[in-house]
Design a protein around this motif. Structure first.
Motif, PDB file in Angstrom:
ATOM      1  N   ASP A 135       0.806  -1.215   0.000  1.00 15.87           N
ATOM      2  CA  ASP A 135       0.000   0.000   0.000  1.00 15.87           C
ATOM      3  C   ASP A 135       0.845   1.275   0.000  1.00 15.87           C
ATOM      4  O   ASP A 135       0.325   2.378  -0.175  1.00 15.87           O
ATOM      5  N   ALA A 136       2.156   1.133   0.204  1.00 16.67           N
ATOM      6  CA  ALA A 136       3.009   2.312   0.336  1.00 16.67           C
ATOM      7  C   ALA A 136       3.285   2.988  -0.995  1.00 16.67           C
ATOM      8  O   ALA A 136       3.497   4.202  -1.048  1.00 16.67           O
ATOM      9  N   PHE A 137       3.295   2.198  -2.081  1.00 10.25           N
ATOM     10  CA  PHE A 137       3.644   2.742  -3.392  1.00 10.25           C
ATOM     11  C   PHE A 137       2.654   2.292  -4.456  1.00 10.25           C
ATOM     12  O   PHE A 137       2.119   1.195  -4.389  1.00 10.25           O
ATOM     13  N   ARG A 138       2.445   3.164  -5.438  1.00 13.44           N
ATOM     14  CA  ARG A 138       1.662   2.846  -6.621  1.00 13.44           C
ATOM     15  C   ARG A 138       2.608   2.916  -7.808  1.00 13.44           C
ATOM     16  O   ARG A 138       3.051   4.010  -8.190  1.00 13.44           O
ATOM     17  N   VAL A 139       2.945   1.775  -8.352  1.00 13.65           N
ATOM     18  CA  VAL A 139       4.002   1.686  -9.359  1.00 13.65           C
ATOM     19  C   VAL A 139       3.414   1.642 -10.766  1.00 13.65           C
ATOM     20  O   VAL A 139       2.528   0.837 -11.056  1.00 13.65           O
ATOM     21  N   THR A 182       9.237   3.246 -22.682  1.00  9.18           N
ATOM     22  CA  THR A 182      10.110   4.376 -22.985  1.00  9.18           C
ATOM     23  C   THR A 182       9.459   5.680 -22.554  1.00  9.18           C
ATOM     24  O   THR A 182       8.274   5.897 -22.805  1.00  9.18           O
ATOM     25  N   VAL A 183      10.227   6.531 -21.868  1.00  4.76           N
ATOM     26  CA  VAL A 183       9.749   7.862 -21.487  1.00  4.76           C
ATOM     27  C   VAL A 183      10.860   8.867 -21.761  1.00  4.76           C
ATOM     28  O   VAL A 183      12.005   8.492 -21.996  1.00  4.76           O
ATOM     29  N   THR A 184      10.511  10.137 -21.717  1.00  6.15           N
ATOM     30  CA  THR A 184      11.554  11.160 -21.826  1.00  6.15           C
ATOM     31  C   THR A 184      12.396  11.146 -20.552  1.00  6.15           C
ATOM     32  O   THR A 184      13.612  10.965 -20.585  1.00  6.15           O
ATOM     33  N   SER A 185      11.726  11.324 -19.418  1.00 10.27           N
ATOM     34  CA  SER A 185      12.389  11.349 -18.117  1.00 10.27           C
ATOM     35  C   SER A 185      11.359  11.017 -17.047  1.00 10.27           C
ATOM     36  O   SER A 185      10.290  11.628 -17.017  1.00 10.27           O
ATOM     37  N   THR A 186      11.683  10.067 -16.177  1.00  7.40           N
ATOM     38  CA  THR A 186      10.733   9.716 -15.112  1.00  7.40           C
ATOM     39  C   THR A 186      10.557  10.884 -14.144  1.00  7.40           C
ATOM     40  O   THR A 186       9.465  11.107 -13.627  1.00  7.40           O
ATOM     41  N   ASN A 187      11.621  11.642 -13.898  1.00  8.28           N
ATOM     42  CA  ASN A 187      11.494  12.822 -13.037  1.00  8.28           C
ATOM     43  C   ASN A 187      10.541  13.838 -13.646  1.00  8.28           C
ATOM     44  O   ASN A 187       9.672  14.395 -12.968  1.00  8.28           O
ATOM     45  N   LEU A 188      10.708  14.088 -14.934  1.00  9.36           N
ATOM     46  CA  LEU A 188       9.868  15.078 -15.612  1.00  9.36           C
ATOM     47  C   LEU A 188       8.399  14.671 -15.581  1.00  9.36           C
ATOM     48  O   LEU A 188       7.521  15.483 -15.266  1.00  9.36           O
ATOM     49  N   LEU A 189       8.112  13.394 -15.860  1.00  3.71           N
ATOM     50  CA  LEU A 189       6.724  12.924 -15.861  1.00  3.71           C
ATOM     51  C   LEU A 189       6.114  13.003 -14.466  1.00  3.71           C
ATOM     52  O   LEU A 189       4.944  13.353 -14.307  1.00  3.71           O
ATOM     53  N   LEU A 190       6.919  12.694 -13.456  1.00  7.56           N
ATOM     54  CA  LEU A 190       6.388  12.701 -12.093  1.00  7.56           C
ATOM     55  C   LEU A 190       6.147  14.129 -11.614  1.00  7.56           C
ATOM     56  O   LEU A 190       5.169  14.390 -10.899  1.00  7.56           O
ATOM     57  N   LYS A 191       6.990  15.049 -11.998  1.00  8.87           N
ATOM     58  CA  LYS A 191       6.774  16.458 -11.641  1.00  8.87           C
ATOM     59  C   LYS A 191       5.470  16.983 -12.244  1.00  8.87           C
ATOM     60  O   LYS A 191       4.788  17.814 -11.641  1.00  8.87           O
ATOM     61  N   GLU A 192       5.125  16.485 -13.421  1.00 11.65           N
ATOM     62  CA  GLU A 192       3.870  16.893 -14.055  1.00 11.65           C
ATOM     63  C   GLU A 192       2.654  16.345 -13.306  1.00 11.65           C
ATOM     64  O   GLU A 192       1.542  16.844 -13.474  1.00 11.65           O
ATOM     65  N   ARG A 193       2.887  15.332 -12.473  1.00 16.38           N
ATOM     66  CA  ARG A 193       1.791  14.731 -11.708  1.00 16.38           C
ATOM     67  C   ARG A 193       1.986  14.933 -10.201  1.00 16.38           C
ATOM     68  O   ARG A 193       1.505  14.152  -9.385  1.00 16.38           O
ATOM     69  N   ALA A 194       2.677  15.998  -9.857  1.00 12.50           N
ATOM     70  CA  ALA A 194       3.029  16.255  -8.458  1.00 12.50           C
ATOM     71  C   ALA A 194       1.825  16.531  -7.572  1.00 12.50           C
ATOM     72  O   ALA A 194       1.936  16.509  -6.342  1.00 12.50           O
ATOM     73  N   ASN A 195       0.651  16.795  -8.176  1.00 15.00           N
ATOM     74  CA  ASN A 195      -0.547  17.039  -7.376  1.00 15.00           C
ATOM     75  C   ASN A 195      -1.172  15.753  -6.854  1.00 15.00           C
ATOM     76  O   ASN A 195      -2.103  15.777  -6.053  1.00 15.00           O
ATOM     77  N   GLU A 196      -0.662  14.602  -7.309  1.00 11.08           N
ATOM     78  CA  GLU A 196      -1.207  13.317  -6.860  1.00 11.08           C
ATOM     79  C   GLU A 196      -0.649  12.952  -5.487  1.00 11.08           C
ATOM     80  O   GLU A 196       0.245  13.616  -4.951  1.00 11.08           O
ATOM     81  N   GLU A 197      -1.177  11.884  -4.900  1.00 16.43           N
ATOM     82  CA  GLU A 197      -0.793  11.500  -3.552  1.00 16.43           C
ATOM     83  C   GLU A 197       0.628  10.961  -3.504  1.00 16.43           C
ATOM     84  O   GLU A 197       1.143  10.414  -4.478  1.00 16.43           O
ATOM     85  N   GLU A 198       1.236  11.118  -2.354  1.00 13.57           N
ATOM     86  CA  GLU A 198       2.577  10.587  -2.117  1.00 13.57           C
ATOM     87  C   GLU A 198       2.615   9.080  -2.387  1.00 13.57           C
ATOM     88  O   GLU A 198       1.654   8.367  -2.140  1.00 13.57           O
ATOM     89  N   GLY A 199       3.746   8.621  -2.907  1.00 17.00           N
ATOM     90  CA  GLY A 199       3.913   7.192  -3.112  1.00 17.00           C
ATOM     91  C   GLY A 199       3.815   6.752  -4.556  1.00 17.00           C
ATOM     92  O   GLY A 199       4.044   5.587  -4.869  1.00 17.00           O
ATOM     93  N   LEU A 200       3.480   7.686  -5.458  1.00 17.81           N
ATOM     94  CA  LEU A 200       3.443   7.338  -6.871  1.00 17.81           C
ATOM     95  C   LEU A 200       4.875   7.120  -7.363  1.00 17.81           C
ATOM     96  O   LEU A 200       5.765   7.927  -7.102  1.00 17.81           O
ATOM     97  N   VAL A 201       5.099   6.009  -8.061  1.00 17.40           N
ATOM     98  CA  VAL A 201       6.415   5.683  -8.621  1.00 17.40           C
ATOM     99  C   VAL A 201       6.258   5.477 -10.123  1.00 17.40           C
ATOM    100  O   VAL A 201       5.415   4.694 -10.561  1.00 17.40           O
ATOM    101  N   ILE A 202       7.046   6.205 -10.895  1.00 17.67           N
ATOM    102  CA  ILE A 202       7.068   6.002 -12.342  1.00 17.67           C
ATOM    103  C   ILE A 202       8.412   5.395 -12.713  1.00 17.67           C
ATOM    104  O   ILE A 202       9.468   5.943 -12.375  1.00 17.67           O
ATOM    105  N   ALA A 203       8.365   4.246 -13.388  1.00 16.33           N
ATOM    106  CA  ALA A 203       9.582   3.543 -13.792  1.00 16.33           C
ATOM    107  C   ALA A 203       9.553   3.299 -15.286  1.00 16.33           C
ATOM    108  O   ALA A 203       8.478   3.252 -15.904  1.00 16.33           O
ATOM    109  N   ALA A 204      10.722   3.138 -15.885  1.00  9.89           N
ATOM    110  CA  ALA A 204      10.801   2.916 -17.327  1.00  9.89           C
ATOM    111  C   ALA A 204      12.000   2.044 -17.664  1.00  9.89           C
ATOM    112  O   ALA A 204      12.992   2.000 -16.929  1.00  9.89           O
ATOM    113  N   SER A 205      11.899   1.358 -18.792  1.00  9.82           N
ATOM    114  CA  SER A 205      13.007   0.550 -19.288  1.00  9.82           C
ATOM    115  C   SER A 205      13.986   1.380 -20.106  1.00  9.82           C
ATOM    116  O   SER A 205      15.091   0.927 -20.406  1.00  9.82           O
ATOM    117  N   GLU A 206      13.565   2.595 -20.474  1.00 13.41           N
ATOM    118  CA  GLU A 206      14.433   3.475 -21.254  1.00 13.41           C
ATOM    119  C   GLU A 206      14.004   4.921 -21.054  1.00 13.41           C
ATOM    120  O   GLU A 206      12.815   5.212 -20.916  1.00 13.41           O
TER     121      GLU A 206
END
Length: 325
Positions: A79-83, A88-112
């Protein structure tokens, strides 16, 4: 959860064992055709699924595909993380910053990552299918000066995850790089947004990139003598295991932040303490010796003139001993 998602969970739980299409259809209350379509889609996603008449399907033992379902299966607190995992993404940091209004614990991962972000405006090389690239969204209640310690936690969590699933002993170069055999195998980039009213953090994004395997075409001339990898060959499901264990360790230290247990773990794995270093500033490089790390992860250095300084941020390099040649 889709049929495809449910099937990969079942196959992963029974890795190496055959499960018939009839069993899958009955368990999921879907048609055999729906099972067949889901299996084909999983194969397209890179999963090595073997099928034999009258025996069924099985996930090959050496399959190592990053997936949300795979990561979730190894989390100690699901329950601690939503993965979320993307190919492929541009940047996981960039995508997560765009969704910063969501609840804590969201994790975005990519193979590239096609535009991976490193410290000081550098690019983080993120080749397809050879590494683990992910970012964690946090909403901490702490002073702004403590936010840098969220990077410290990440470095420790990465080391402990590697130690759990390999025989390797990674080390940490102050502030936040993880090394194996004198080569960088992990970079960490923490980005935060602060309230203008009280300068408290509104959100923090902790980005982590781990070089797991050697890229087919190498790291390129610029990184050839710098970058390294955790493993030399593929190891079954290691991507999901390591990512999940980083999250497990991160969650423990983050939820027990006031104990500062991660500081002792950080110091134990430091490979700069006691060494001759160069303190790098925008306009200068100054020889020094690394003496200590305090509870805020500041680095105490002693310069050649005898003066000492606590460094809170910045960059250092190890001074190699001079050759006798």
């Amino acid at each position: 959860m889709t049929v495809k998602d449910q099937i990969i969970i079942i196959l992963n739980e029974n890795r190496g064992e055959y499960i018939s299409g009839e069993q899958l259809a009955e368990r999921l209350q879907v048609s055999r055709a729906a099972v067949w379509k889901a299996i084909n889609r999983l194969k397209e996603d890179g999963f090595t699924i073997e099928g034999i008449n009258k025996k069924g399907y099985r996930l090959a033992e050496d399959t190592d595909v990053l997936s949300a379902q795979g990561v979730q299966s190894y989390l100690t607190n699901s329950d601690a993380f939503r993965v979320e995992v993307y190919k492929t993404v541009t940047s996981t940091n960039l995508l997560l910053k765009e969704r910063a209004n969501e609840e804590e614990g969201l994790v975005i991962a990519a193979s590239e990552q096609t535009d991976g972000m490193g410290r000081l405006g550098r690019k983080f090389v993120s080749p397809a299918d050879t590494g683990i690239y992910f970012s964690i969204l946090l909403k901490p209640t702490m002073d702004n000066k403590e936010v840098t310690l969220l990077t410290t936690i990440a470095a420790v969590a990465v080391c402990e995850a590697i130690e759990k699933y390999t025989s390797k002993q990674p080390k940490i170069k102050w502030v936040n790089d993880v090394f194996l055999d004198n080569r960088k195998v992990c970079g960490i980039l923490t980005q935060a947004s602060f309230s203008m009213e009280n300068m408290k953090p509104e959100y923090v994004v902790v980005g982590i990139g781990i070089n797991l395997y050697h890229p087919r075409d190498g790291f390129g001339a610029e990184l050839r003598n710098i970058a390294g990898t955790v493993l030399n060959e593929q190891s079954g499901d290691i991507k999901n295991k390591i990512l999940a264990e980083v999250l497990n360790r991160y969650y423990y230290y983050y939820t027990n932040f006031e104990k500062r247990e991660f500081i002792s773990s950080y110091k134990e794995r430091s490979f700069v303490l006691g060494k001759q270093i160069m303190v790098v500033t925008p306009n200068n490089m100054r020889p020094a010796k690394a003496l200590d790390i305090d509870e805020e992860c500041h680095l105490l250095v002693s310069y050649e003139d005898g003066s000492e300084e606590w460094l809170s941020t910045g960059e250092i390099s190890i001074r190699l001993p001079k050759s006798d040649d």
